[in-house]
Each structure stands twice: as C-alpha cells, then as structure tokens.
Design a protein around this motif. Sequence first.
Motif, PDB file in Angstrom:
ATOM      1  N   GLU A 163       0.830  -1.207   0.000  1.00 22.72           N
ATOM      2  CA  GLU A 163       0.000   0.000   0.000  1.00 22.72           C
ATOM      3  C   GLU A 163       0.864   1.257   0.000  1.00 22.72           C
ATOM      4  O   GLU A 163       0.588   2.212  -0.726  1.00 22.72           O
ATOM      5  CB  GLU A 163      -0.929   0.004   1.218  1.00 22.72           C
ATOM      6  CG  GLU A 163      -2.034  -1.019   1.133  1.00 22.72           C
ATOM      7  CD  GLU A 163      -2.840  -1.107   2.417  1.00 22.72           C
ATOM      8  OE1 GLU A 163      -2.835  -0.141   3.211  1.00 22.72           O
ATOM      9  OE2 GLU A 163      -3.481  -2.156   2.631  1.00 22.72           O
ATOM     10  N   TYR A 164       1.904   1.261   0.808  1.00 23.83           N
ATOM     11  CA  TYR A 164       2.754   2.438   0.925  1.00 23.83           C
ATOM     12  C   TYR A 164       3.547   2.671  -0.357  1.00 23.83           C
ATOM     13  O   TYR A 164       3.714   3.806  -0.790  1.00 23.83           O
ATOM     14  CB  TYR A 164       3.692   2.300   2.128  1.00 23.83           C
ATOM     15  CG  TYR A 164       4.246   3.623   2.584  1.00 23.83           C
ATOM     16  CD1 TYR A 164       3.502   4.449   3.427  1.00 23.83           C
ATOM     17  CD2 TYR A 164       5.502   4.061   2.178  1.00 23.83           C
ATOM     18  CE1 TYR A 164       3.993   5.661   3.849  1.00 23.83           C
ATOM     19  CE2 TYR A 164       6.004   5.275   2.593  1.00 23.83           C
ATOM     20  CZ  TYR A 164       5.247   6.077   3.430  1.00 23.83           C
ATOM     21  OH  TYR A 164       5.726   7.296   3.839  1.00 23.83           O
ATOM     22  N   VAL A 165       4.029   1.611  -0.966  1.00 25.80           N
ATOM     23  CA  VAL A 165       4.773   1.722  -2.228  1.00 25.80           C
ATOM     24  C   VAL A 165       3.872   2.343  -3.298  1.00 25.80           C
ATOM     25  O   VAL A 165       4.296   3.248  -4.022  1.00 25.80           O
ATOM     26  CB  VAL A 165       5.317   0.345  -2.683  1.00 25.80           C
ATOM     27  CG1 VAL A 165       5.643   0.327  -4.165  1.00 25.80           C
ATOM     28  CG2 VAL A 165       6.549  -0.030  -1.885  1.00 25.80           C
ATOM     29  N   ILE A 166       2.644   1.886  -3.389  1.00 28.58           N
ATOM     30  CA  ILE A 166       1.707   2.435  -4.380  1.00 28.58           C
ATOM     31  C   ILE A 166       1.488   3.919  -4.120  1.00 28.58           C
ATOM     32  O   ILE A 166       1.554   4.740  -5.042  1.00 28.58           O
ATOM     33  CB  ILE A 166       0.379   1.646  -4.376  1.00 28.58           C
ATOM     34  CG1 ILE A 166       0.614   0.252  -4.963  1.00 28.58           C
ATOM     35  CG2 ILE A 166      -0.710   2.399  -5.152  1.00 28.58           C
ATOM     36  CD1 ILE A 166      -0.533  -0.716  -4.762  1.00 28.58           C
ATOM     37  N   ARG A 167       1.250   4.286  -2.870  1.00 26.41           N
ATOM     38  CA  ARG A 167       1.039   5.697  -2.529  1.00 26.41           C
ATOM     39  C   ARG A 167       2.278   6.518  -2.861  1.00 26.41           C
ATOM     40  O   ARG A 167       2.199   7.587  -3.454  1.00 26.41           O
ATOM     41  CB  ARG A 167       0.664   5.849  -1.060  1.00 26.41           C
ATOM     42  CG  ARG A 167       0.374   7.298  -0.676  1.00 26.41           C
ATOM     43  CD  ARG A 167      -0.137   7.446   0.721  1.00 26.41           C
ATOM     44  NE  ARG A 167       0.723   6.749   1.660  1.00 26.41           N
ATOM     45  CZ  ARG A 167       0.304   6.242   2.808  1.00 26.41           C
ATOM     46  NH1 ARG A 167      -0.951   6.334   3.150  1.00 26.41           N
ATOM     47  NH2 ARG A 167       1.144   5.647   3.621  1.00 26.41           N
ATOM     48  N   HIS A 168       3.447   5.999  -2.486  1.00 22.51           N
ATOM     49  CA  HIS A 168       4.698   6.719  -2.749  1.00 22.51           C
ATOM     50  C   HIS A 168       4.915   6.902  -4.244  1.00 22.51           C
ATOM     51  O   HIS A 168       5.218   8.005  -4.714  1.00 22.51           O
ATOM     52  CB  HIS A 168       5.889   5.977  -2.133  1.00 22.51           C
ATOM     53  CG  HIS A 168       7.196   6.490  -2.615  1.00 22.51           C
ATOM     54  ND1 HIS A 168       7.650   7.757  -2.326  1.00 22.51           N
ATOM     55  CD2 HIS A 168       8.140   5.923  -3.415  1.00 22.51           C
ATOM     56  CE1 HIS A 168       8.828   7.949  -2.906  1.00 22.51           C
ATOM     57  NE2 HIS A 168       9.141   6.844  -3.580  1.00 22.51           N
ATOM     58  N   PHE A 169       4.778   5.827  -5.004  1.00 23.29           N
ATOM     59  CA  PHE A 169       4.993   5.929  -6.452  1.00 23.29           C
ATOM     60  C   PHE A 169       3.982   6.892  -7.083  1.00 23.29           C
ATOM     61  O   PHE A 169       4.330   7.669  -7.969  1.00 23.29           O
ATOM     62  CB  PHE A 169       4.929   4.554  -7.110  1.00 23.29           C
ATOM     63  CG  PHE A 169       6.097   3.653  -6.806  1.00 23.29           C
ATOM     64  CD1 PHE A 169       7.304   4.147  -6.332  1.00 23.29           C
ATOM     65  CD2 PHE A 169       5.994   2.285  -7.016  1.00 23.29           C
ATOM     66  CE1 PHE A 169       8.383   3.308  -6.063  1.00 23.29           C
ATOM     67  CE2 PHE A 169       7.068   1.434  -6.768  1.00 23.29           C
ATOM     68  CZ  PHE A 169       8.267   1.950  -6.287  1.00 23.29           C
ATOM     69  N   ASN A 170       2.737   6.839  -6.636  1.00 24.08           N
ATOM     70  CA  ASN A 170       1.729   7.768  -7.160  1.00 24.08           C
ATOM     71  C   ASN A 170       2.099   9.216  -6.848  1.00 24.08           C
ATOM     72  O   ASN A 170       1.988  10.092  -7.712  1.00 24.08           O
ATOM     73  CB  ASN A 170       0.337   7.447  -6.614  1.00 24.08           C
ATOM     74  CG  ASN A 170      -0.254   6.196  -7.224  1.00 24.08           C
ATOM     75  OD1 ASN A 170       0.193   5.715  -8.262  1.00 24.08           O
ATOM     76  ND2 ASN A 170      -1.257   5.636  -6.564  1.00 24.08           N
ATOM     77  N   ASP A 171       2.527   9.468  -5.610  1.00 24.58           N
ATOM     78  CA  ASP A 171       2.943  10.827  -5.224  1.00 24.58           C
ATOM     79  C   ASP A 171       4.120  11.292  -6.064  1.00 24.58           C
ATOM     80  O   ASP A 171       4.156  12.423  -6.555  1.00 24.58           O
ATOM     81  CB  ASP A 171       3.327  10.887  -3.736  1.00 24.58           C
ATOM     82  CG  ASP A 171       2.137  10.783  -2.806  1.00 24.58           C
ATOM     83  OD1 ASP A 171       0.977  10.887  -3.268  1.00 24.58           O
ATOM     84  OD2 ASP A 171       2.373  10.590  -1.588  1.00 24.58           O
ATOM     85  N   GLU A 172       5.099  10.411  -6.210  1.00 25.79           N
ATOM     86  CA  GLU A 172       6.304  10.739  -6.966  1.00 25.79           C
ATOM     87  C   GLU A 172       5.954  11.022  -8.431  1.00 25.79           C
ATOM     88  O   GLU A 172       6.440  11.995  -9.023  1.00 25.79           O
ATOM     89  CB  GLU A 172       7.281   9.563  -6.874  1.00 25.79           C
ATOM     90  CG  GLU A 172       8.727   9.942  -6.991  1.00 25.79           C
ATOM     91  CD  GLU A 172       9.631   8.750  -6.750  1.00 25.79           C
ATOM     92  OE1 GLU A 172       9.703   7.854  -7.620  1.00 25.79           O
ATOM     93  OE2 GLU A 172      10.282   8.714  -5.687  1.00 25.79           O
ATOM     94  N   GLU A 173       5.105  10.200  -9.009  1.00 24.98           N
ATOM     95  CA  GLU A 173       4.720  10.375 -10.400  1.00 24.98           C
ATOM     96  C   GLU A 173       3.870  11.630 -10.592  1.00 24.98           C
ATOM     97  O   GLU A 173       3.969  12.307 -11.615  1.00 24.98           O
ATOM     98  CB  GLU A 173       4.001   9.124 -10.922  1.00 24.98           C
ATOM     99  CG  GLU A 173       4.945   7.945 -11.075  1.00 24.98           C
ATOM    100  CD  GLU A 173       4.273   6.650 -11.505  1.00 24.98           C
ATOM    101  OE1 GLU A 173       3.077   6.679 -11.899  1.00 24.98           O
ATOM    102  OE2 GLU A 173       4.947   5.608 -11.447  1.00 24.98           O
ATOM    103  N   GLU A 174       3.054  11.968  -9.603  1.00 25.50           N
ATOM    104  CA  GLU A 174       2.253  13.192  -9.674  1.00 25.50           C
ATOM    105  C   GLU A 174       3.169  14.417  -9.717  1.00 25.50           C
ATOM    106  O   GLU A 174       2.950  15.339 -10.503  1.00 25.50           O
ATOM    107  CB  GLU A 174       1.312  13.268  -8.468  1.00 25.50           C
ATOM    108  CG  GLU A 174       0.391  14.461  -8.503  1.00 25.50           C
ATOM    109  CD  GLU A 174      -0.519  14.490  -7.283  1.00 25.50           C
ATOM    110  OE1 GLU A 174      -0.662  15.569  -6.693  1.00 25.50           O
ATOM    111  OE2 GLU A 174      -1.072  13.426  -6.932  1.00 25.50           O
ATOM    112  N   ILE A 175       4.192  14.418  -8.881  1.00 30.44           N
ATOM    113  CA  ILE A 175       5.169  15.515  -8.884  1.00 30.44           C
ATOM    114  C   ILE A 175       5.843  15.604 -10.248  1.00 30.44           C
ATOM    115  O   ILE A 175       6.023  16.691 -10.804  1.00 30.44           O
ATOM    116  CB  ILE A 175       6.222  15.305  -7.760  1.00 30.44           C
ATOM    117  CG1 ILE A 175       5.580  15.512  -6.391  1.00 30.44           C
ATOM    118  CG2 ILE A 175       7.425  16.242  -7.951  1.00 30.44           C
ATOM    119  CD1 ILE A 175       6.457  15.061  -5.219  1.00 30.44           C
ATOM    120  N   GLN A 176       6.184  14.454 -10.800  1.00 28.68           N
ATOM    121  CA  GLN A 176       6.850  14.428 -12.106  1.00 28.68           C
ATOM    122  C   GLN A 176       5.943  14.973 -13.207  1.00 28.68           C
ATOM    123  O   GLN A 176       6.366  15.791 -14.028  1.00 28.68           O
ATOM    124  CB  GLN A 176       7.289  13.002 -12.453  1.00 28.68           C
ATOM    125  CG  GLN A 176       8.389  12.470 -11.556  1.00 28.68           C
ATOM    126  CD  GLN A 176       8.653  11.007 -11.797  1.00 28.68           C
ATOM    127  OE1 GLN A 176       8.713  10.571 -12.943  1.00 28.68           O
ATOM    128  NE2 GLN A 176       8.803  10.244 -10.732  1.00 28.68           N
TER     129      GLN A 176
END
Length: 133
Positions: free
Chosen positions: A52-65
């Motif tokens: 769950e945390y990996v998905i949230r982190h990757f989504n946050d990171e990709e949103e910033i990108q």
Amino acid sequence: MDLIWDKMWSVGVDKIDRQHKELFNRINLLVCSMKNAKGKEEMITTLNFLEEYVIRHFNDEEEIQKKNNYPNYEIQHKEHEIFKNNLKELRKVFETTGVSTLFVISEQQKMSHWWRKHVIELDKDIGKFLMDV
C-alpha cells in the motif's frame, strides 16, 4: 544488506525523502521478519503495508513528475511497475510455499539493489530537475 537512511539518499524533495525513509524502514522490517522466521501472518501484515505504501509513494512521486513535466517520467513509471510486480510475486511465494533462507537472502539483495539503483540513478535526478525548474 539493510537499507539505512543517510543524507546521501536525499532527493531534495521533502515529501519523497520522508517516504523513502519510511520505505527503507518497512523493507528492513519485512526482511527482518523473514530472517527471524516470524509468523506468516506478521510477514503478510508487513507486506500488506509495504504494498500500500509503495503504491502511494509511487503515485505521489509520479504526480510531482507529471505536474512539473519531468522528461524521464516514462522511465520512472516503468521502474515503479517492475517493483510493484516484484512485490506481487513475493506475496505469491509467501502465500503458497513460504520462505527459505536462500529466498530471504535473494529477496533482500534484490530489494536493496533495486532501491539503491532507483534512488541514486533515477530519483536524485528528479530533485536536480526540480531545482532547475
């Protein structure tokens, strides 16, 4: 080899750095649970959180990108999908056959290598890019 947070891992984006610290802690917890032959339930609980945390982190990171038109977004996204698929495979092994010592060592090396490579070669580039925007 444990993933120990050090300022050398810093991307320069507070949200990403905080999440990386938490991910390192959780990956180490999962590996420790596997090494110490903790109950299957404890390992699954840790894996649930990590997924769950990996998905949230990757989504946050990709949103910033995306928000900043980061030119290497596709590379990042592809790498993120690879790691998420690796976690799914890890879950499959936990749920079907359990873990062996050799498996634990192999998974620890794979995860450590992936995160070291990903943060140093890809995520740090995001920080550099954002400083120039």
